[in-house]
Design an enzyme around this catalytic site. Structure first.
Site, short mmCIF file in Angstrom:
data_model
loop_
_atom_site.label_atom_id
_atom_site.label_comp_id
_atom_site.label_asym_id
_atom_site.label_seq_id
_atom_site.Cartn_x
_atom_site.Cartn_y
_atom_site.Cartn_z
N ASP A 79 -10.84 -3.24 -4.08
CA ASP A 79 -10.08 -2.78 -3.81
C ASP A 79 -10.05 -1.17 -4.18
O ASP A 79 -9.89 -1.44 -5.19
CB ASP A 79 -8.32 -3.09 -3.54
CG ASP A 79 -6.58 -2.16 -3.26
OD1 ASP A 79 -7.61 -1.19 -2.19
OD2 ASP A 79 -6.01 -2.53 -2.91
N SER A 92 1.10 -0.81 0.00
CA SER A 92 -0.44 -0.50 -0.06
C SER A 92 0.64 1.29 0.09
O SER A 92 1.97 1.48 -1.18
CB SER A 92 -0.47 0.18 1.39
OG SER A 92 -2.24 1.08 1.59
N HIS A 141 -8.04 -5.02 -0.28
CA HIS A 141 -6.70 -4.70 0.59
C HIS A 141 -6.46 -4.89 1.46
O HIS A 141 -7.86 -5.58 2.55
CB HIS A 141 -7.44 -3.01 0.24
CG HIS A 141 -6.10 -2.10 0.43
ND1 HIS A 141 -5.68 -2.28 -0.51
CD2 HIS A 141 -5.63 -1.61 1.65
CE1 HIS A 141 -3.59 -0.84 -0.15
NE2 HIS A 141 -4.06 -1.05 1.49
#
Length: 344
Positions: free
Chosen positions: A278, A184, A308
């Protein structure tokens, strides 16, 4: 019907209804921990909320959810250290696999939108990758916003790269075989380390693994609209992170954030992992496309029924086990080991 009409009809829907069964079990467990929505929190409150990692731990205590991890993960040893940053030292954790070195090294950056999370929340991924990639993994913390806005985290990441290149041997590693990896916001730091190394004439990473990277300033992408109400990450949360990170609106066009608009040539072989559920999926796809067009060797895999944060959930989520196997094979290939397996 146009794409815009289709997306408009998705507003209000819960995309996690399409999650894989084991992924949904994690999401249901997280919901049972009663987290307050991050976008409704102060920063201090947000840092205290239950995390997906907490949900995995809770799920593993339930009947029928014993951990399913390679035995090699259990013998990985970890040690907490301090690592020099750009403006003082930062915590770091060194993970060592079993056996005799010198080992390859992986510099890893955790996620959390540059605002929340720490080495403990993101312990599972570096621990697993140390075992599966047979490498020393150094998980490097960094200054977080809003106390330290952009580019503080990136400057700490660059300092971490310089340090690991210099001190690889003292860690039991091979200084000629160092890769970067992140999840991320941490994946954003990882690719920016590779770009910085290229531009500054530093030793380049042999490989980069980018797990659902933050790579664009486009918040009206297909995946942002499809997953505006997703869990554990949704559109409102991402906007909350961004507003805490930037100094002003001009930072949104900074290439540190808008990586897909940066010069991506002469970067190391790359794997990009995305999740179907996501908001960041589209920018991960775009980044893989841009890397390919820049002449970079890149492999991209999307895990459609995952959300995610799934990558570190290998103990309870099959898609995470599959994704970790894919990434570790690529890393071992880059380090001179077994070749990368490609899907037919």
């Amino acid at each position: 019907m146009t794409i815009a009409d289709t997306l408009k009809g998705m507003i209000g829907l819960d995309p996690t209804a399409h999650a894989d069964a084991d992924m949904k079990a994690v999401l249901d467990t997280l919901k049972s921990l009663n987290p307050k929505p991050i976008e409704e929190c102060t920063v201090a409150e947000a840092r205290q909320q239950p995390t997906p990692a907490d949900a995995v731990k809770a799920l593993m205590t339930q009947a029928g959810h014993a951990a399913r991890l390679p035995l090699e993960v259990e013998v990985v040893q970890s040690e907490d250290i301090q690592m020099p940053g750009a403006a003082g030292s930062n915590p770091a954790r060194v993970y060592r696999p079993a056996g005799e070195g010198p080992f390859p090294l992986i510099l890893y950056f955790h996620g959390g939108g540059w605002v929340i999370a720490d080495l403990d929340v993101y312990d599972a991924t570096p621990r697993s990758m140390a075992a599966q990639s047979n490498a020393i993994v150094v998980s490097a913390h960094y200054r977080q916003a809003p106390e330290h806005k952009i580019p503080a985290a990136h400057e700490d990441a660059f300092a971490a790269w310089r340090w690991i290149v210099e001190f690889a041997a003292s860690l039991g590693g091979d200084p000629r075989r160092i890769a970067v990896m992140g999840e991320s916001a941490g994946a954003n730091l990882a690719i920016n380390v590779a770009i910085h190394a290229r531009d500054a004439g530093l030793q380049a990473p042999l490989h980069q693994a980018l797990i659902y990277p933050v790579a664009s300033n486009n918040i009206v992408s297909i995946s942002y609209e499809e997953n505006r109400n997703a869990r554990p990450l949704n559109k409102k949360m991402m906007l909350w992170f961004v507003q805490n990170v930037i100094n002003d609106e001009g930072d949104l066009s900074n290439r540190l954030i808008d990586v897909v608009s940066a010069n991506l040539s002469r970067l190391p072989p790359t794997v990009v992992v995305t999740a179907g559920i996501d908001p960041l999926r589209s920018e991960g796809e775009k980044l893989a496309e841009k890397l390919h067009h820049a002449g970079v060797a890149v492999e991209h895999r999307n895990y459609q029924g995952a959300t995610h944060e799934f990558f570190g959930m290998a103990a309870v989520v099959q898609a995470a086990r599959d994704a970790q196997t894919f990434v570790s094979l690529a890393q071992r290939q880059a380090f001179g080991g077994v070749p990368l397996e490609r899907e037919p």
